[in-house]
Design a protein around this motif. Structure first.
Motif, PDB file in Angstrom:
ATOM      1  N   PRO A  20       0.819  -1.208   0.000  1.00  0.00           N
ATOM      2  CA  PRO A  20       0.000   0.000   0.000  1.00  0.00           C
ATOM      3  C   PRO A  20       0.852   1.258   0.000  1.00  0.00           C
ATOM      4  O   PRO A  20       1.765   1.412   0.793  1.00  0.00           O
ATOM      5  N   ALA A  21       0.547   2.147  -0.933  1.00  0.00           N
ATOM      6  CA  ALA A  21       1.264   3.418  -1.005  1.00  0.00           C
ATOM      7  C   ALA A  21       0.761   4.351   0.076  1.00  0.00           C
ATOM      8  O   ALA A  21      -0.282   4.136   0.672  1.00  0.00           O
ATOM      9  N   ALA A  22       1.532   5.424   0.312  1.00  0.00           N
ATOM     10  CA  ALA A  22       1.120   6.385   1.339  1.00  0.00           C
ATOM     11  C   ALA A  22      -0.218   7.004   0.984  1.00  0.00           C
ATOM     12  O   ALA A  22      -1.067   7.214   1.839  1.00  0.00           O
ATOM     13  N   PHE A  23      -0.429   7.304  -0.310  1.00  0.00           N
ATOM     14  CA  PHE A  23      -1.693   7.864  -0.768  1.00  0.00           C
ATOM     15  C   PHE A  23      -2.099   7.118  -2.022  1.00  0.00           C
ATOM     16  O   PHE A  23      -1.533   7.336  -3.094  1.00  0.00           O
ATOM     17  N   PRO A  24      -3.070   6.183  -1.937  1.00  0.00           N
ATOM     18  CA  PRO A  24      -3.459   5.334  -3.062  1.00  0.00           C
ATOM     19  C   PRO A  24      -3.874   6.153  -4.275  1.00  0.00           C
ATOM     20  O   PRO A  24      -4.346   7.281  -4.147  1.00  0.00           O
ATOM     21  N   GLY A  52      -1.927   7.463   9.267  1.00  0.00           N
ATOM     22  CA  GLY A  52      -1.103   8.460   8.601  1.00  0.00           C
ATOM     23  C   GLY A  52      -1.825   9.775   8.399  1.00  0.00           C
ATOM     24  O   GLY A  52      -2.988   9.947   8.774  1.00  0.00           O
ATOM     25  N   ALA A  53      -1.110  10.726   7.786  1.00  0.00           N
ATOM     26  CA  ALA A  53      -1.667  12.057   7.541  1.00  0.00           C
ATOM     27  C   ALA A  53      -2.846  11.965   6.580  1.00  0.00           C
ATOM     28  O   ALA A  53      -2.844  11.157   5.651  1.00  0.00           O
ATOM     29  N   VAL A  55      -3.816  14.287   4.381  1.00  0.00           N
ATOM     30  CA  VAL A  55      -3.371  14.780   3.071  1.00  0.00           C
ATOM     31  C   VAL A  55      -1.862  15.000   3.115  1.00  0.00           C
ATOM     32  O   VAL A  55      -1.288  15.228   4.188  1.00  0.00           O
ATOM     33  N   PRO A  56      -1.182  14.953   1.959  1.00  0.00           N
ATOM     34  CA  PRO A  56       0.250  15.267   1.943  1.00  0.00           C
ATOM     35  C   PRO A  56       0.485  16.704   2.400  1.00  0.00           C
ATOM     36  O   PRO A  56      -0.214  17.622   1.976  1.00  0.00           O
ATOM     37  N   ALA A  57       1.458  16.895   3.267  1.00  0.00           N
ATOM     38  CA  ALA A  57       1.699  18.222   3.835  1.00  0.00           C
ATOM     39  C   ALA A  57       2.727  19.022   3.052  1.00  0.00           C
ATOM     40  O   ALA A  57       2.709  20.257   3.079  1.00  0.00           O
ATOM     41  N   ASP A  58       3.616  18.345   2.336  1.00  0.00           N
ATOM     42  CA  ASP A  58       4.697  19.063   1.664  1.00  0.00           C
ATOM     43  C   ASP A  58       4.251  19.612   0.315  1.00  0.00           C
ATOM     44  O   ASP A  58       3.525  18.964  -0.425  1.00  0.00           O
ATOM     45  N   GLY A  59       4.657  20.829   0.022  1.00  0.00           N
ATOM     46  CA  GLY A  59       4.416  21.406  -1.296  1.00  0.00           C
ATOM     47  C   GLY A  59       3.052  22.019  -1.514  1.00  0.00           C
ATOM     48  O   GLY A  59       2.742  22.448  -2.632  1.00  0.00           O
ATOM     49  N   ALA A  60       2.213  22.107  -0.492  1.00  0.00           N
ATOM     50  CA  ALA A  60       0.886  22.704  -0.668  1.00  0.00           C
ATOM     51  C   ALA A  60       1.021  24.212  -0.875  1.00  0.00           C
ATOM     52  O   ALA A  60       1.752  24.888  -0.144  1.00  0.00           O
ATOM     53  N   VAL A  61       0.312  24.746  -1.874  1.00  0.00           N
ATOM     54  CA  VAL A  61       0.396  26.181  -2.172  1.00  0.00           C
ATOM     55  C   VAL A  61      -0.916  26.908  -1.911  1.00  0.00           C
ATOM     56  O   VAL A  61      -0.935  28.137  -1.802  1.00  0.00           O
ATOM     57  N   SER A  62      -2.017  26.180  -1.813  1.00  0.00           N
ATOM     58  CA  SER A  62      -3.300  26.815  -1.517  1.00  0.00           C
ATOM     59  C   SER A  62      -4.290  25.755  -1.056  1.00  0.00           C
ATOM     60  O   SER A  62      -4.111  24.559  -1.318  1.00  0.00           O
ATOM     61  N   VAL A  63      -5.325  26.223  -0.355  1.00  0.00           N
ATOM     62  CA  VAL A  63      -6.433  25.355   0.054  1.00  0.00           C
ATOM     63  C   VAL A  63      -7.720  26.090  -0.289  1.00  0.00           C
ATOM     64  O   VAL A  63      -7.880  27.268   0.053  1.00  0.00           O
ATOM     65  N   THR A  64      -8.619  25.410  -0.977  1.00  0.00           N
ATOM     66  CA  THR A  64      -9.884  26.017  -1.384  1.00  0.00           C
ATOM     67  C   THR A  64     -11.037  25.359  -0.645  1.00  0.00           C
ATOM     68  O   THR A  64     -11.115  24.135  -0.571  1.00  0.00           O
ATOM     69  N   MET A  65     -11.913  26.188  -0.084  1.00  0.00           N
ATOM     70  CA  MET A  65     -13.142  25.694   0.534  1.00  0.00           C
ATOM     71  C   MET A  65     -14.236  25.749  -0.522  1.00  0.00           C
ATOM     72  O   MET A  65     -14.538  26.812  -1.069  1.00  0.00           O
ATOM     73  N   LEU A 101      -6.086  20.144   8.923  1.00  0.00           N
ATOM     74  CA  LEU A 101      -6.700  18.968   8.300  1.00  0.00           C
ATOM     75  C   LEU A 101      -6.076  17.686   8.844  1.00  0.00           C
ATOM     76  O   LEU A 101      -6.777  16.717   9.160  1.00  0.00           O
ATOM     77  N   ASN A 102      -4.761  17.684   8.963  1.00  0.00           N
ATOM     78  CA  ASN A 102      -4.079  16.472   9.424  1.00  0.00           C
ATOM     79  C   ASN A 102      -4.221  16.253  10.926  1.00  0.00           C
ATOM     80  O   ASN A 102      -3.881  15.174  11.426  1.00  0.00           O
ATOM     81  N   ALA A 103      -4.712  17.268  11.634  1.00  0.00           N
ATOM     82  CA  ALA A 103      -4.937  17.115  13.077  1.00  0.00           C
ATOM     83  C   ALA A 103      -6.335  16.589  13.395  1.00  0.00           C
ATOM     84  O   ALA A 103      -6.637  16.317  14.564  1.00  0.00           O
TER      85      ALA A 103
END
Length: 359
Positions: A20-24, A52-53, A55-65, A101-103
Protein backbone atom coordinates in the motif's frame (compact mmCIF):
# COMPACT_ATOMS: atom_id res chain seq x y z
CA UNK A 1 4.97 -4.21 -29.62
CA UNK A 2 3.20 -6.97 -27.74
CA UNK A 3 6.00 -7.14 -25.23
CA UNK A 4 5.89 -3.37 -24.79
CA UNK A 5 2.15 -3.39 -24.13
CA UNK A 6 2.56 -6.32 -21.83
CA UNK A 7 5.24 -4.43 -19.96
CA UNK A 8 2.95 -1.44 -19.49
CA UNK A 9 0.14 -3.68 -18.26
CA UNK A 10 2.52 -5.46 -15.93
CA UNK A 11 3.67 -2.10 -14.63
CA UNK A 12 0.11 -1.00 -13.93
CA UNK A 13 -0.64 -4.24 -12.10
CA UNK A 14 2.54 -3.82 -10.12
CA UNK A 15 1.36 -0.38 -8.99
CA UNK A 16 -2.10 -1.61 -8.11
CA UNK A 17 -1.03 -4.66 -6.16
CA UNK A 18 2.22 -3.50 -4.63
CA UNK A 19 2.52 -2.75 -0.91
CA UNK A 20 0.00 0.00 0.00
CA UNK A 21 1.26 3.42 -1.01
CA UNK A 22 1.12 6.39 1.34
CA UNK A 23 -1.69 7.86 -0.77
CA UNK A 24 -3.46 5.33 -3.06
CA UNK A 25 -4.06 6.24 -6.69
CA UNK A 26 -7.75 5.33 -6.56
CA UNK A 27 -10.40 7.52 -5.01
CA UNK A 28 -8.35 10.67 -5.53
CA UNK A 29 -11.55 12.63 -5.87
CA UNK A 30 -14.02 14.11 -8.34
CA UNK A 31 -13.20 16.19 -11.41
CA UNK A 32 -12.31 19.80 -10.63
CA UNK A 33 -13.56 22.88 -12.46
CA UNK A 34 -11.64 26.00 -13.44
CA UNK A 35 -12.22 27.38 -9.95
CA UNK A 36 -10.41 24.40 -8.43
CA UNK A 37 -13.58 22.92 -6.92
CA UNK A 38 -15.47 19.67 -7.64
CA UNK A 39 -17.98 19.92 -10.47
CA UNK A 40 -20.22 17.13 -9.17
CA UNK A 41 -21.37 16.01 -5.71
CA UNK A 42 -19.32 13.54 -3.74
CA UNK A 43 -20.26 9.91 -4.05
CA UNK A 44 -18.90 6.41 -4.13
CA UNK A 45 -16.12 6.94 -1.63
CA UNK A 46 -15.14 4.10 0.64
CA UNK A 47 -15.01 4.65 4.37
CA UNK A 48 -11.42 3.52 4.84
CA UNK A 49 -9.50 4.33 7.98
CA UNK A 50 -5.86 4.04 6.99
CA UNK A 51 -3.27 5.47 9.40
CA UNK A 52 -1.10 8.46 8.60
CA UNK A 53 -1.67 12.06 7.54
CA UNK A 54 -5.02 12.80 5.91
CA UNK A 55 -3.37 14.78 3.07
CA UNK A 56 0.25 15.27 1.94
CA UNK A 57 1.70 18.22 3.84
CA UNK A 58 4.70 19.06 1.66
CA UNK A 59 4.42 21.41 -1.30
CA UNK A 60 0.89 22.70 -0.67
CA UNK A 61 0.40 26.18 -2.17
CA UNK A 62 -3.30 26.82 -1.52
CA UNK A 63 -6.43 25.35 0.05
CA UNK A 64 -9.88 26.02 -1.38
CA UNK A 65 -13.14 25.69 0.53
CA UNK A 66 -15.77 24.50 -1.93
CA UNK A 67 -19.54 24.38 -1.52
CA UNK A 68 -21.21 22.86 -4.56
CA UNK A 69 -24.94 23.78 -4.71
CA UNK A 70 -27.12 20.68 -4.75
CA UNK A 71 -30.21 20.22 -6.90
CA UNK A 72 -32.51 19.54 -3.95
CA UNK A 73 -36.15 18.64 -4.49
CA UNK A 74 -37.22 22.08 -3.26
CA UNK A 75 -34.96 23.89 -5.74
CA UNK A 76 -35.97 21.65 -8.63
CA UNK A 77 -39.60 22.48 -7.84
CA UNK A 78 -38.80 26.19 -7.77
CA UNK A 79 -39.68 26.55 -4.08
CA UNK A 80 -36.15 27.68 -3.24
CA UNK A 81 -33.78 29.77 -5.36
CA UNK A 82 -30.48 28.35 -6.56
CA UNK A 83 -27.82 29.44 -4.11
CA UNK A 84 -24.61 31.13 -5.21
CA UNK A 85 -21.72 30.24 -2.93
CA UNK A 86 -18.40 32.07 -3.30
CA UNK A 87 -15.23 30.03 -3.74
CA UNK A 88 -12.80 30.84 -0.94
CA UNK A 89 -9.13 30.25 -1.74
CA UNK A 90 -6.56 30.40 1.04
CA UNK A 91 -3.09 31.35 -0.18
CA UNK A 92 -1.61 32.48 3.14
CA UNK A 93 -1.15 30.32 6.24
CA UNK A 94 -1.51 27.30 3.95
CA UNK A 95 0.80 25.12 6.04
CA UNK A 96 -1.25 25.96 9.13
CA UNK A 97 -4.48 24.93 7.39
CA UNK A 98 -2.99 21.68 6.11
CA UNK A 99 -1.89 20.99 9.69
CA UNK A 100 -5.50 21.58 10.80
CA UNK A 101 -6.70 18.97 8.30
CA UNK A 102 -4.08 16.47 9.42
CA UNK A 103 -4.94 17.11 13.08
CA UNK A 104 -8.52 15.89 12.64
CA UNK A 105 -8.92 12.88 14.95
CA UNK A 106 -9.17 9.28 13.87
CA UNK A 107 -12.08 7.14 14.99
CA UNK A 108 -10.07 5.64 17.87
CA UNK A 109 -8.83 9.01 19.11
CA UNK A 110 -12.29 10.59 18.99
CA UNK A 111 -13.88 7.60 20.70
CA UNK A 112 -11.32 7.77 23.52
CA UNK A 113 -11.98 11.50 23.95
CA UNK A 114 -15.74 10.95 24.10
CA UNK A 115 -15.43 8.15 26.65
CA UNK A 116 -13.13 10.24 28.84
CA UNK A 117 -15.44 13.26 28.68
CA UNK A 118 -18.56 11.27 29.51
CA UNK A 119 -16.78 9.34 32.27
CA UNK A 120 -16.01 12.67 33.93
CA UNK A 121 -19.78 13.25 34.02
CA UNK A 122 -20.41 9.82 35.50
CA UNK A 123 -21.67 8.30 32.24
CA UNK A 124 -20.49 5.00 30.73
CA UNK A 125 -20.78 4.68 26.95
CA UNK A 126 -21.55 1.44 25.12
CA UNK A 127 -19.01 -0.82 23.46
CA UNK A 128 -19.57 0.47 19.91
CA UNK A 129 -20.28 4.16 19.39
CA UNK A 130 -20.87 3.71 15.63
CA UNK A 131 -18.96 6.90 14.88
CA UNK A 132 -19.50 7.96 11.28
CA UNK A 133 -22.19 5.31 10.85
CA UNK A 134 -25.19 6.75 12.68
CA UNK A 135 -25.82 10.07 10.97
CA UNK A 136 -28.31 12.91 10.98
CA UNK A 137 -30.41 13.67 7.90
CA UNK A 138 -30.11 17.45 7.54
CA UNK A 139 -30.87 18.59 4.00
CA UNK A 140 -27.78 20.70 3.40
CA UNK A 141 -28.04 22.75 0.22
CA UNK A 142 -24.38 22.28 -0.69
CA UNK A 143 -21.76 19.54 -0.88
CA UNK A 144 -18.74 20.63 1.19
CA UNK A 145 -15.12 19.86 0.39
CA UNK A 146 -11.63 21.23 0.92
CA UNK A 147 -9.17 21.02 -1.96
CA UNK A 148 -5.43 21.15 -1.27
CA UNK A 149 -3.47 22.29 -4.33
CA UNK A 150 0.22 21.54 -4.86
CA UNK A 151 2.80 23.54 -6.79
CA UNK A 152 4.66 20.63 -8.36
CA UNK A 153 1.90 19.33 -10.62
CA UNK A 154 0.64 16.67 -8.23
CA UNK A 155 -3.06 15.84 -8.23
CA UNK A 156 -4.97 18.01 -5.78
CA UNK A 157 -6.17 16.34 -2.59
CA UNK A 158 -9.97 16.62 -2.33
CA UNK A 159 -11.18 16.18 1.26
CA UNK A 160 -14.90 15.41 1.21
CA UNK A 161 -16.79 16.48 4.33
CA UNK A 162 -20.02 14.75 5.33
CA UNK A 163 -21.66 17.16 7.76
CA UNK A 164 -24.38 14.67 8.67
CA UNK A 165 -21.91 11.97 9.67
CA UNK A 166 -19.22 14.32 10.94
CA UNK A 167 -16.51 12.81 8.73
CA UNK A 168 -13.75 14.10 6.45
CA UNK A 169 -12.46 11.59 3.88
CA UNK A 170 -9.60 11.41 1.42
CA UNK A 171 -7.77 8.47 -0.18
CA UNK A 172 -9.16 5.72 2.07
CA UNK A 173 -8.62 7.78 5.19
CA UNK A 174 -11.50 8.83 7.40
CA UNK A 175 -11.11 11.52 10.02
CA UNK A 176 -13.73 13.19 12.19
CA UNK A 177 -14.80 16.81 12.42
CA UNK A 178 -15.62 19.76 10.20
CA UNK A 179 -12.60 21.98 9.42
CA UNK A 180 -14.78 24.90 8.27
CA UNK A 181 -14.25 27.02 11.39
CA UNK A 182 -10.47 26.61 11.21
CA UNK A 183 -10.40 27.43 7.50
CA UNK A 184 -12.57 30.53 7.88
CA UNK A 185 -10.45 31.78 10.77
CA UNK A 186 -7.40 31.70 8.47
CA UNK A 187 -9.41 33.09 5.55
CA UNK A 188 -10.65 36.08 7.56
CA UNK A 189 -7.06 36.82 8.54
CA UNK A 190 -6.13 36.74 4.84
CA UNK A 191 -8.96 39.14 3.95
CA UNK A 192 -7.82 41.54 6.66
CA UNK A 193 -4.56 42.13 4.78
CA UNK A 194 -6.34 43.43 1.67
CA UNK A 195 -7.17 47.13 1.09
CA UNK A 196 -10.77 48.07 1.85
CA UNK A 197 -12.85 51.24 2.30
CA UNK A 198 -12.78 52.66 5.82
CA UNK A 199 -16.12 54.48 5.63
CA UNK A 200 -19.71 53.29 5.40
CA UNK A 201 -22.47 54.83 3.32
CA UNK A 202 -24.72 57.25 5.18
CA UNK A 203 -28.10 56.32 6.64
CA UNK A 204 -31.02 56.02 4.24
CA UNK A 205 -33.35 59.01 4.48
CA UNK A 206 -36.37 56.73 4.79
CA UNK A 207 -37.23 53.03 4.99
CA UNK A 208 -40.52 51.44 3.91
CA UNK A 209 -42.02 50.01 7.08
CA UNK A 210 -43.07 46.90 5.14
CA UNK A 211 -39.39 46.12 4.50
CA UNK A 212 -38.85 45.70 8.24
CA UNK A 213 -41.53 43.00 8.47
CA UNK A 214 -39.70 40.03 9.99
CA UNK A 215 -42.29 37.56 8.71
CA UNK A 216 -40.72 37.96 5.24
CA UNK A 217 -37.14 37.10 4.28
CA UNK A 218 -36.61 40.58 2.86
CA UNK A 219 -37.36 42.04 6.28
CA UNK A 220 -34.21 40.66 7.91
CA UNK A 221 -31.08 42.80 8.28
CA UNK A 222 -28.10 42.59 5.95
CA UNK A 223 -25.31 40.31 7.16
CA UNK A 224 -22.32 39.92 4.84
CA UNK A 225 -20.23 38.66 7.76
CA UNK A 226 -22.25 35.42 7.79
CA UNK A 227 -20.48 34.05 4.69
CA UNK A 228 -17.17 33.71 6.54
CA UNK A 229 -18.32 33.31 10.13
CA UNK A 230 -18.36 29.50 10.25
CA UNK A 231 -20.84 26.88 11.51
CA UNK A 232 -19.52 26.85 15.08
CA UNK A 233 -19.69 30.61 15.61
CA UNK A 234 -20.71 32.15 18.90
CA UNK A 235 -19.59 35.73 18.17
CA UNK A 236 -21.60 37.84 15.75
CA UNK A 237 -18.62 40.03 14.81
CA UNK A 238 -15.52 37.78 14.78
CA UNK A 239 -13.23 40.38 13.14
CA UNK A 240 -12.19 43.87 14.28
CA UNK A 241 -14.30 46.79 13.05
CA UNK A 242 -13.12 49.46 10.63
CA UNK A 243 -16.16 51.77 10.80
CA UNK A 244 -19.58 52.10 12.45
CA UNK A 245 -22.59 54.36 11.86
CA UNK A 246 -25.79 54.74 13.90
CA UNK A 247 -29.17 55.83 12.52
CA UNK A 248 -32.43 56.68 14.31
CA UNK A 249 -35.85 56.39 12.64
CA UNK A 250 -39.43 57.23 13.61
CA UNK A 251 -42.56 55.83 11.96
CA UNK A 252 -44.50 58.29 9.80
CA UNK A 253 -47.37 56.60 8.01
CA UNK A 254 -45.91 53.76 5.94
CA UNK A 255 -42.36 55.08 6.18
CA UNK A 256 -39.66 55.13 8.81
CA UNK A 257 -38.05 58.56 8.48
CA UNK A 258 -34.51 59.38 9.54
CA UNK A 259 -34.36 61.60 12.64
CA UNK A 260 -30.66 61.41 13.56
CA UNK A 261 -27.43 59.84 12.34
CA UNK A 262 -23.83 59.78 13.48
CA UNK A 263 -20.58 58.14 12.59
CA UNK A 264 -19.90 56.44 15.90
CA UNK A 265 -16.96 58.24 17.49
CA UNK A 266 -16.28 55.68 20.22
CA UNK A 267 -13.41 53.23 20.27
CA UNK A 268 -14.43 50.56 17.75
CA UNK A 269 -13.06 47.80 19.99
CA UNK A 270 -15.65 48.70 22.62
CA UNK A 271 -18.39 49.08 19.98
CA UNK A 272 -17.68 45.58 18.68
CA UNK A 273 -17.73 44.19 22.23
CA UNK A 274 -21.03 45.95 22.94
CA UNK A 275 -22.68 44.52 19.81
CA UNK A 276 -21.33 41.02 20.42
CA UNK A 277 -22.63 41.08 23.98
CA UNK A 278 -26.03 42.39 22.87
CA UNK A 279 -26.48 39.75 20.15
CA UNK A 280 -25.21 36.75 22.14
CA UNK A 281 -27.49 34.14 23.66
CA UNK A 282 -27.45 34.13 27.46
CA UNK A 283 -27.94 30.57 28.66
CA UNK A 284 -28.52 28.70 31.89
CA UNK A 285 -28.13 24.96 32.31
CA UNK A 286 -31.24 23.17 33.55
CA UNK A 287 -31.41 20.18 35.85
CA UNK A 288 -31.45 17.81 32.87
CA UNK A 289 -28.26 19.28 31.46
CA UNK A 290 -30.00 21.21 28.69
CA UNK A 291 -29.19 24.85 28.00
CA UNK A 292 -32.01 27.39 28.00
CA UNK A 293 -31.69 30.85 26.44
CA UNK A 294 -32.86 33.55 28.85
CA UNK A 295 -32.73 36.72 26.72
CA UNK A 296 -35.02 35.82 23.80
CA UNK A 297 -37.97 37.98 22.79
CA UNK A 298 -40.70 37.66 20.16
CA UNK A 299 -40.94 41.42 19.77
CA UNK A 300 -41.59 42.24 16.11
CA UNK A 301 -42.42 38.71 15.04
CA UNK A 302 -46.19 39.12 14.95
CA UNK A 303 -47.39 39.52 11.37
CA UNK A 304 -47.49 43.12 10.12
CA UNK A 305 -45.89 44.47 13.31
CA UNK A 306 -44.09 47.73 12.58
CA UNK A 307 -41.53 49.51 14.73
CA UNK A 308 -42.67 52.95 15.84
CA UNK A 309 -39.08 53.77 16.77
CA UNK A 310 -36.05 52.01 15.33
CA UNK A 311 -32.29 52.42 15.71
CA UNK A 312 -29.94 50.88 13.16
CA UNK A 313 -26.20 50.34 13.58
CA UNK A 314 -24.18 49.67 10.43
CA UNK A 315 -20.71 48.20 10.88
CA UNK A 316 -17.88 47.42 8.49
CA UNK A 317 -15.22 44.97 9.61
CA UNK A 318 -11.56 44.48 8.74
CA UNK A 319 -12.40 41.82 6.12
CA UNK A 320 -14.51 44.30 4.14
CA UNK A 321 -17.84 42.78 5.18
CA UNK A 322 -20.83 44.91 6.21
CA UNK A 323 -23.50 44.01 8.74
CA UNK A 324 -26.66 45.69 10.00
CA UNK A 325 -27.95 45.57 13.57
CA UNK A 326 -31.54 46.72 14.18
CA UNK A 327 -32.70 47.77 17.61
CA UNK A 328 -36.44 48.11 18.06
CA UNK A 329 -37.21 50.83 20.62
CA UNK A 330 -41.04 50.93 20.39
CA UNK A 331 -43.67 49.51 20.65
CA UNK A 332 -41.38 46.81 22.08
CA UNK A 333 -37.65 46.37 22.45
CA UNK A 334 -35.46 43.84 20.64
CA UNK A 335 -32.13 43.43 18.86
CA UNK A 336 -32.14 41.72 15.46
CA UNK A 337 -29.38 40.77 13.02
CA UNK A 338 -29.45 38.71 9.86
CA UNK A 339 -28.15 35.70 11.79
CA UNK A 340 -29.74 35.99 15.22
CA UNK A 341 -33.32 36.01 16.44
CA UNK A 342 -34.74 38.65 18.73
CA UNK A 343 -32.71 39.35 21.86
CA UNK A 344 -33.66 41.63 24.74
CA UNK A 345 -31.38 44.68 24.37
CA UNK A 346 -28.98 45.35 27.20
CA UNK A 347 -29.23 48.55 29.21
CA UNK A 348 -25.68 49.39 28.11
CA UNK A 349 -26.63 49.22 24.43
CA UNK A 350 -29.71 51.43 24.84
CA UNK A 351 -27.72 53.94 26.87
CA UNK A 352 -24.94 54.15 24.27
CA UNK A 353 -27.46 54.59 21.45
CA UNK A 354 -29.04 57.51 23.30
CA UNK A 355 -25.60 59.00 23.91
CA UNK A 356 -24.78 58.78 20.19
CA UNK A 357 -28.16 59.83 18.78
CA UNK A 358 -29.80 61.87 21.56
CA UNK A 359 -33.02 61.10 23.35
Amino acid sequence: MVLRIGGVIAGVFALLFAAPAAFPLHNLGPRLGVDGCPTSPAGGWEGGDRPGALVPADGAVSVTMCELPLATAQRLAGALPRVSVPVRKLTTQVDAMVAELNALPTRDVLEAELREREAAKGHVLGDDLHLGEVCTAVGYGTSLSFVVHYGDGRTSAVVLVDRNCGTARYADRTRFGNPSDAFLRHYRAQLETRPKPSALAGCAAELPAADIDLTHARGWPRDDVAANRGPGWRTFLPSPLSAATACRYRLDGDLLRLRAQVRIPDDLVSVRSLINTSTAANTVTGSGGTENVTNLTDCGLARSTRPAALDVVWVGDSTGAIAEVRIWRAPCQAVYTGSTGGKIPTAQLLSRLDAWLGR
